[in-house]
Design an enzyme around this catalytic site. Structure first.
Site, PDB file in Angstrom:
ATOM      1  N   GLN A 107      15.099   7.141  -7.172  1.00 38.13           N
ATOM      2  CA  GLN A 107      14.251   8.105  -6.471  1.00 38.13           C
ATOM      3  C   GLN A 107      14.569   8.093  -4.977  1.00 38.13           C
ATOM      4  OE1 GLN A 107       9.948   7.736  -8.241  1.00 38.13           O
ATOM      5  NE2 GLN A 107      11.005   5.787  -8.538  1.00 38.13           N
ATOM      6  N   HIS A 125      15.896  12.546  -6.380  1.00 36.98           N
ATOM      7  CA  HIS A 125      15.303  13.187  -5.193  1.00 36.98           C
ATOM      8  C   HIS A 125      16.346  13.522  -4.141  1.00 36.98           C
ATOM      9  CE1 HIS A 125      11.260  11.199  -6.452  1.00 36.98           C
ATOM     10  NE2 HIS A 125      11.471  12.327  -7.077  1.00 36.98           N
ATOM     11  N   CYS A 133      23.691  24.187   1.791  1.00 34.83           N
ATOM     12  CA  CYS A 133      23.556  25.454   2.522  1.00 34.83           C
ATOM     13  C   CYS A 133      22.297  26.186   2.074  1.00 34.83           C
ATOM     14  CB  CYS A 133      24.787  26.331   2.302  1.00 34.83           C
ATOM     15  SG  CYS A 133      24.626  27.947   3.075  1.00 34.83           S
ATOM     16  N   GLY A 211      10.937  -1.758  -7.995  1.00 34.94           N
ATOM     17  CA  GLY A 211      10.360  -1.302  -6.731  1.00 34.94           C
ATOM     18  C   GLY A 211       9.850   0.123  -6.721  1.00 34.94           C
ATOM     19  N   ASN A 237       8.712  -6.246  -9.378  1.00 32.49           N
ATOM     20  CA  ASN A 237       7.842  -5.657  -8.364  1.00 32.49           C
ATOM     21  C   ASN A 237       6.809  -6.711  -7.969  1.00 32.49           C
ATOM     22  OD1 ASN A 237       5.852  -4.181  -6.936  1.00 32.49           O
ATOM     23  ND2 ASN A 237       6.315  -2.325  -8.091  1.00 32.49           N
ATOM     24  N   PRO A 238       6.682  -7.020  -6.673  1.00 30.41           N
ATOM     25  CA  PRO A 238       5.718  -8.060  -6.284  1.00 30.41           C
ATOM     26  C   PRO A 238       4.276  -7.658  -6.580  1.00 30.41           C
ATOM     27  CG  PRO A 238       6.672  -7.019  -4.336  1.00 30.41           C
ATOM     28  CD  PRO A 238       7.406  -6.477  -5.528  1.00 30.41           C
TER      29      PRO A 238
HETATM   30  N1  APR Z   1      10.972  -5.381  -4.065  1.00 30.63           N
HETATM   31  C1  APR Z   1      10.461  -4.763  -5.181  1.00 30.63           C
HETATM   32  N2  APR Z   1       9.384  -3.933  -5.143  1.00 30.63           N
HETATM   33  C2  APR Z   1       8.802  -3.726  -3.939  1.00 30.63           C
HETATM   34  C3  APR Z   1       9.262  -4.359  -2.738  1.00 30.63           C
HETATM   35  C4  APR Z   1      10.409  -5.203  -2.846  1.00 30.63           C
HETATM   36  N3  APR Z   1      10.942  -5.796  -1.778  1.00 30.63           N
HETATM   37  N4  APR Z   1       8.466  -3.966  -1.705  1.00 30.63           N
HETATM   38  C5  APR Z   1       7.540  -3.107  -2.249  1.00 30.63           C
HETATM   39  N5  APR Z   1       7.736  -2.976  -3.585  1.00 30.63           N
HETATM   40  C6  APR Z   1       7.027  -2.122  -4.543  1.00 30.63           C
HETATM   41  C7  APR Z   1       5.560  -1.861  -4.225  1.00 30.63           C
HETATM   42  O1  APR Z   1       4.731  -2.854  -4.784  1.00 30.63           O
HETATM   43  C8  APR Z   1       5.331  -0.491  -4.869  1.00 30.63           C
HETATM   44  O2  APR Z   1       4.925  -0.634  -6.223  1.00 30.63           O
HETATM   45  O3  APR Z   1       7.656  -0.865  -4.481  1.00 30.63           O
HETATM   46  C9  APR Z   1       6.719   0.160  -4.823  1.00 30.63           C
HETATM   47  C10 APR Z   1       6.878   1.296  -3.823  1.00 30.63           C
HETATM   48  O4  APR Z   1       6.092   2.364  -4.274  1.00 30.63           O
HETATM   49  P1  APR Z   1       6.067   3.759  -3.466  1.00 30.63           P
HETATM   50  O5  APR Z   1       5.914   3.492  -2.038  1.00 30.63           O
HETATM   51  O6  APR Z   1       5.060   4.614  -4.155  1.00 30.63           O
HETATM   52  O7  APR Z   1       7.547   4.330  -3.656  1.00 30.63           O
HETATM   53  P2  APR Z   1       8.180   5.115  -4.902  1.00 30.63           P
HETATM   54  O8  APR Z   1       7.601   4.649  -6.188  1.00 30.63           O
HETATM   55  O9  APR Z   1       9.638   5.055  -4.761  1.00 30.63           O
HETATM   56  O10 APR Z   1       7.679   6.620  -4.610  1.00 30.63           O
HETATM   57  C11 APR Z   1       8.121   7.641  -5.452  1.00 30.63           C
HETATM   58  O11 APR Z   1       7.194   9.267  -3.972  1.00 30.63           O
HETATM   59  O12 APR Z   1       6.768   9.868  -1.830  1.00 30.63           O
HETATM   60  C12 APR Z   1       7.556  10.155  -2.905  1.00 30.63           C
HETATM   61  O13 APR Z   1       9.720  11.114  -2.971  1.00 30.63           O
HETATM   62  C13 APR Z   1       9.038   9.947  -2.631  1.00 30.63           C
HETATM   63  O14 APR Z   1      10.738   8.970  -4.077  1.00 30.63           O
HETATM   64  C14 APR Z   1       9.432   8.810  -3.584  1.00 30.63           C
HETATM   65  C15 APR Z   1       8.378   8.911  -4.669  1.00 30.63           C
END
Ligand code: APR
Length: 272
Positions: A107, A125, A133, A211, A237-238
């Site tokens: 993503q 994404h 363009c 993550g 995922n922590p």
């Molecule tokens: N290692 C593993 N996981 C992690 C770490 C790490 N170092 N640090 C944070 N996380 C986890 C968090 O606990 C959380 O569950 O990563 C996750 C991040 O979640 P989001 O911020 O929601 O990101 P994501 O899931 O990629 O969002 C999806 O949302 O805003 C839109 O387009 C954007 O691609 C993105 C989509």
């Protein structure tokens, strides 16, 4: 079961699997200095996704709160200029070289999986450095420094962040000369490679979910597709995500900690 044992179990599983797929989110790049979206202090803590996550919202915010957007963009340019693949990305590059990992479905738009050596990357994404363009759809990828330096110059020189001024600063299409924009998917826009991503998920025996909070569709459906097709789901995922009940193995660690440990176990097994 202790973390060490869980990591060993994942290594054992990967050793005997040949159709391994990754599904990654912003957490994968957190240790590269790129903030996530929904964690405390994350991007959606600083800005409202309605205001900057959609095309019309961003254009509106550029004129309504130019200073806030300008400083956000200036900071983002610095963050991306400094970002490099972290040990988690490099471990996935190693897993591909070992012939274990096939496709990475991400993503993220930061190009760090490719910089870490993964060659089969499906970017749902889009990619920040690839330009599209606005008129003919022609695509071209710019070097990170070239693109980010251009954005930094634009932010310095543009007195007003209005559409006509911004359009004048965007790279021009080699084919039709019209402005090109970053080929990233904003809210409300069509995602990329969804069919290919679902197919890779339905065809895998193991999916590593790394993550992601799993709240943004349609991308968030990828792990479910893999699970429905009988794959083993491993989450790193922590914190807890929507996949906690779907996961066969959950490792509550950062991806930059867990993935190198898993690769180390696999390399030890290869050496012995
Ligand atoms: N290692 C593993 N996981 C992690 C770490 C790490 N170092 N640090 C944070 N996380 C986890 C968090 O606990 C959380 O569950 O990563 C996750 C991040 O979640 P989001 O911020 O929601 O990101 P994501 O899931 O990629 O969002 C999806 O949302 O805003 C839109 O387009 C954007 O691609 C993105 C989509």
């Amino acid at each position: 079961m202790g973390l060490e044992q869980q990591i060993q179990n994942v290594a054992d599983l990967l050793k005997k699997s040949r159709r391994v797929v990754v599904f990654s989110g912003a957490g994968m790049s957190e240790e590269s200095g790129i903030p996530t979206f929904r964690d405390p202090g994350g991007i959606w803590d600083q800005l409202d996704p309605e205001e900057v996550g959609t095309g019309p919202g961003l254009l509106n915010s550029l004129t309504r709160m130019p200073d806030k957007i300008r400083s956000f963009l200036e900071n983002t340019v610095q963050v991306f200029l400094r970002a490099r693949p972290n040990p988690g990305h490099l471990a996935l590059g190693a897993l591909e070289k070992m012939g274990i990992l096939g496709t990475v479905i991400t993503q993220n738009v930061d190009n760090l999986h490719q910089e870490a050596g993964n060659r089969q990357v499906l970017e749902i994404h889009g990619n920040l450095y690839r330009q599209r363009c606005l008129s003919c759809g022609y695509r071209k990828t710019l070097e990170r420094e070239v693109f980010l330096t251009r954005v930094r110059e634009a932010l310095r020189e543009l007195m007003q962040l209005d559409l006509p001024s911004i359009l004048r600063f965007l790279p021009q299409c080699d084919q039709c000369g019209k402005p090109m924009r970053p080929d990233v998917v904003m809210f409300g826009e069509q995602v990329h490679v969804l069919h290919e991503s679902f197919r890779a998920a339905a065809d895998c025996s193991v999916i590593l979910v790394l993550g992601t909070s799993g709240v943004v569709y349609p991308a968030a459906a990828v792990p479910q597709r893999a699970k429905e097709a009988g794959a083993t789901l491993i989450e790193i995922n922590p914190s807890e995500s929507v996949y906690r009940d779907l996961a066969d193995i959950r490792i509550p660690l950062k991806s930059g900690q867990a993935l190198p440990a898993i690769v180390e176990r696999l390399q030890q097994a290869q050496r012995s």
